[in-house]
Scaffold this motif. Structure first.
Motif, short mmCIF file in Angstrom:
data_model
loop_
_atom_site.label_atom_id
_atom_site.label_comp_id
_atom_site.label_asym_id
_atom_site.label_seq_id
_atom_site.Cartn_x
_atom_site.Cartn_y
_atom_site.Cartn_z
N ILE A 427 -4.42 6.15 6.47
CA ILE A 427 -3.56 4.98 6.68
C ILE A 427 -3.28 4.91 8.17
CG2 ILE A 427 -1.35 3.89 6.19
CD1 ILE A 427 -1.22 5.51 3.60
N GLN A 428 -3.64 3.82 8.80
CA GLN A 428 -3.36 3.65 10.23
C GLN A 428 -2.74 2.29 10.47
OE1 GLN A 428 -6.76 4.50 12.75
NE2 GLN A 428 -6.61 6.70 12.35
N ALA A 437 0.70 8.80 9.24
CA ALA A 437 0.50 8.61 7.80
C ALA A 437 -0.80 9.25 7.34
CB ALA A 437 0.52 7.12 7.47
N THR A 438 -1.34 10.13 8.14
CA THR A 438 -2.57 10.92 7.93
C THR A 438 -3.85 10.11 8.20
OG1 THR A 438 -2.85 10.58 5.55
CG2 THR A 438 -1.46 12.41 6.24
N LEU A 567 1.47 14.77 3.55
CA LEU A 567 2.42 14.63 4.66
C LEU A 567 1.90 15.43 5.85
CD1 LEU A 567 5.66 15.19 2.57
CD2 LEU A 567 4.82 12.98 3.44
N PHE A 568 1.82 14.79 7.00
CA PHE A 568 1.28 15.49 8.17
C PHE A 568 2.29 16.53 8.64
CE2 PHE A 568 -0.13 16.18 12.52
CZ PHE A 568 -1.47 16.44 12.27
N PHE A 639 5.44 3.93 -5.82
CA PHE A 639 6.22 4.38 -4.66
C PHE A 639 5.87 3.49 -3.46
CE2 PHE A 639 2.22 6.66 -4.55
CZ PHE A 639 1.87 6.72 -3.20
N GLU A 640 6.75 3.51 -2.48
CA GLU A 640 6.58 2.70 -1.28
C GLU A 640 6.36 3.60 -0.07
OE1 GLU A 640 10.11 0.44 -0.82
OE2 GLU A 640 9.70 -0.92 -2.50
N ILE A 641 5.54 3.13 0.84
CA ILE A 641 5.35 3.78 2.13
C ILE A 641 5.87 2.82 3.19
CG2 ILE A 641 3.70 4.76 3.77
CD1 ILE A 641 1.83 5.27 1.40
N GLY A 642 6.83 3.28 3.97
CA GLY A 642 7.37 2.45 5.05
C GLY A 642 6.88 2.92 6.40
#
Length: 644
Positions: A427-428, A437-438, A567-568, A639-642
């Motif tokens: 994800i960028q 986001a790795t 998770l980084f 789930f959400e990614i912000g």
């Protein structure tokens, strides 16, 4: 004669997507003038070469400071890059470049190349020779005499005379052919191209997909790394610019055009190529892309396609920038995108070498500078900066791309590949660090990749499920296959009965809706449905697992469902802070890394966040990941990614 013909709609797999982007491009405005001037590029290359000049021996060889030996094709790469700098005014490098070239030629013609990589030498050697011959005419005559003794079928390794196997005519062979065309152009080899045409027609053109991507690996089961797609197209592009006019020239030109557009359509907002297969996250990927984008920009500009030219120019600038972020004060670059010391080889492939891949990167950037013309091409937005799109790779690349303006998901789809596990691998978003986001996942089998720290565990954004036997399963477990995993031969994605389909796909100007359905004999279930909803800065992922009608597994009960979250954790220099907090009665994950923050928010009621011990410290090319798992009762979870 017009050189840039957009694409052939009858044969290009993403013709509709390319047309949609072109329409968006026509309505866009040029971006501010780029600060990636030729002077800046020369300065960056000079820093790289000045560092390795201190590791040159009296005989011209470049010695790796970590393995303390001459490795692979480091020396001819240095010769080419130093020669290009000489042509840019660095006369102080003339003797150094000439010594490196002399030594490289001696190694090649005497069949003593380090680590048995002769096929890579000739394209570097000939590039340096073209530049230095007029400055050192007496030496050039000796170079020419030596180079005239080359017998391709004997001198190089990946030829049919030696391999006697069509499946082994991979990128090495194409690289050798590209250099041989320059040897012909310089009047050093017979000009008959029939043998070159035969190799290209029989073994290389069949590898191109409808997207112009090159499938490296055995012809019947290619492993298709994106790195060796771009590397092969880079070398073939140099070959075309060097005057190849054989029988395959028209078809090859079309394939290279299609491949360049496909790379443009899938370039990340941070200027990185997609990760898949061996040599991903190595800087030389973007160096090869810089050459391809620059040449396409010039061809489009010459034919009056100003906006396409500007998009390719901007893409090239982004790839330069992606590499420059990892250049160290001493001048070299971290060859893989992490900050672990080079001697620890974290994220390296078994063949990765600090000197080799720094100087291969330098050589590709040098070829870009050598061919780059002086036109002031105004940059225009690349596809990931305009509108939203979903792109499905063809052939054996097994990748889906989903993007909204300034943001991109890369999803791997093969259920039976332990090296490239299924799920969201990257994800960028523009403006954010690539690792926040790795940018790469974990592995189930590390294949070619070496790690100095961390455990091998298949960690990506993927679903998990808990069966009645009290065991957690996940998508990357896959299923038994007929053929065992072979890192060289690749994996047939249908082996074992698995498959995936894009069940739904819809986009607006700034939103994307994508549904992928995986099917196969998975542990306790028959299918997984993953829904990805995107808008800039916001991603919602939903997983649903279940049984097909009349399935043998329909009696198996799924009491909980989960979502793995990579998770980084650390890049070898700086660690993130991973913590949980309560937000409106919901437990959330907050990750802070290099001054930027990522939030993971469960949406499904009664969710809980766990940190399973088996994913406490997971190795990835970029460093270390920590796995979290959101768990909820039932068979559906969101789930959400912000992203700030």
């Amino acid at each position: 004669m017009k050189q840039w013909n957009r694409w052939n709609p009858s044969s290009y797999g993403w013709a509709n997507e390319a047309l949609a982007y072109e329409q968006q491009l026509q309505q866009s405005q040029p971006l501010p003038a780029s600060d990636w001037t030729k002077e800046r590029k020369v300065h960056m290359l000079s820093q790289m070469i000045d560092y390795y000049a201190t590791h040159q021996q009296d005989n011209g060889a470049i010695i790796d400071p970590h393995s303390e030996a001459e490795r692979y094709y480091s020396t001819p790469s240095y010769a080419l890059a130093a020669a290009v700098l000489v042509s840019s005014g660095r006369e102080d490098l003339l003797d150094s470049a000439a010594k490196a070239l002399t030594h490289s030629i001696e190694l090649l013609v005497s069949e003593r190349t380090p680590d048995q990589h002769p096929d890579f030498f000739i394209i570097m050697i000939m590039g340096a020779y073209r530049i230095l011959k007029s400055r050192l005419p007496e030496q050039a005559e000796l170079w020419k005499q030596s180079l005239a003794t080359i017998e391709p079928e004997q001198t190089y390794l990946f030829t049919m005379s030696k391999m006697k196997n069509p499946n082994r005519m991979i990128n090495w062979n194409a690289i050798m052919l590209s250099g041989e065309v320059i040897r012909q152009a310089e009047g050093i080899a017979p000009t008959d191209t029939a043998w070159i045409d035969d190799y290209l027609q029989q073994y290389h053109l069949p590898r191109f997909t409808s997207l112009g991507w090159y499938e490296d690996g055995p012809l019947n089961r290619p492993n298709s790394p994106f790195a060796y797609d771009i590397a092969t197209r880079y070398h073939l592009s140099v070959m075309m610019l060097s005057g190849y006019q054989g029988t395959t020239v028209s078809e090859l030109q079309t394939q290279l055009q299609h491949g360049a557009i496909s790379s443009l359509l899938t370039l990340s907002p941070l200027g990185e190529l997609p990760p898949r297969g061996r040599s991903a996250q190595h800087q030389w990927n973007e160096a090869a892309a810089a050459f391809i984008f620059t040449m396409q920009a010039q061809q489009a500009y010459a034919d009056g396609e100003v906006q396409w030219a500007g998009a390719f120019r901007h893409a090239a600038d982004l790839t330069w920038e992606a590499i420059a972020k990892w250049q160290m004060p001493d001048g070299y670059v971290q060859i893989v995108r992490n900050h672990y010391p080079a001697e620890e080889r974290h994220g390296y492939e078994v063949y990765s070498n600090h000197t080799t891949y720094n100087l291969w990167t330098a050589a590709a950037l040098a070829y870009t500078l050598w061919y780059e013309q002086a036109e002031e091409i105004m940059p225009y937005p690349i596809p990931v900066e305009l509108g939203s799109r979903t792109l499905q790779a063809d052939g054996w690349f097994e990748t889906v791309f989903s993007s909204v303006p300034g943001q991109q998901l890369v999803i791997h789809t093969a259920l039976n590949d332990p090296y490239m596990i299924p799920g969201v691998a990257r994800i960028q978003r523009a403006g954010l660090h690539a690792n926040l986001a790795t940018s790469s996942s974990g592995h189930q089998n590390q294949g070619f990749t070496e790690f100095s720290i961390g455990d091998i565990f298949p960690l990506s954004h993927m679903p998990a499920w808990h069966t009645q036997d009290q065991v957690w399963h996940h998508l990357a477990e896959g299923f038994p296959t007929v053929f065992p995993f072979d890192r060289d031969a690749g994996v047939d994605p249908s082996d074992g009965g698995g498959s995936y389909t894009i069940a739904e796909s819809a986009t607006t100007s700034d939103r994307s809706h994508l549904v992928i359905k995986w099917q196969g004999p998975l542990q306790g279930i028959d299918h997984v449905i993953a829904t990805y909803e995107q808008s800039p800065g916001h991603i919602v992922i939903t997983y649903e697992v279940g049984h097909d009608q009349d399935s043998e597994q329909s009696t198996q009960q799924i009491d909980h469902i989960g979502a793995w979250i990579p998770l980084f954790q650390s890049d070898g220099q700086e660690s993130s802070v991973i913590e949980t907090a309560t937000q409106e009665s919901t437990e959330v994950i907050i990750l802070t890394y290099r001054g930027q923050q990522l939030r993971i928010v469960p949406v499904t009621p009664h969710s809980m966040i766990t940190f399973p011990q088996e994913a406490e410290q997971v190795a990835s090319r970029n460093g270390l990941l920590r796995g979290a798992r959101i768990e909820a009762p039932g068979q559906r979870i969101s789930f959400e990614i912000g992203l700030p």
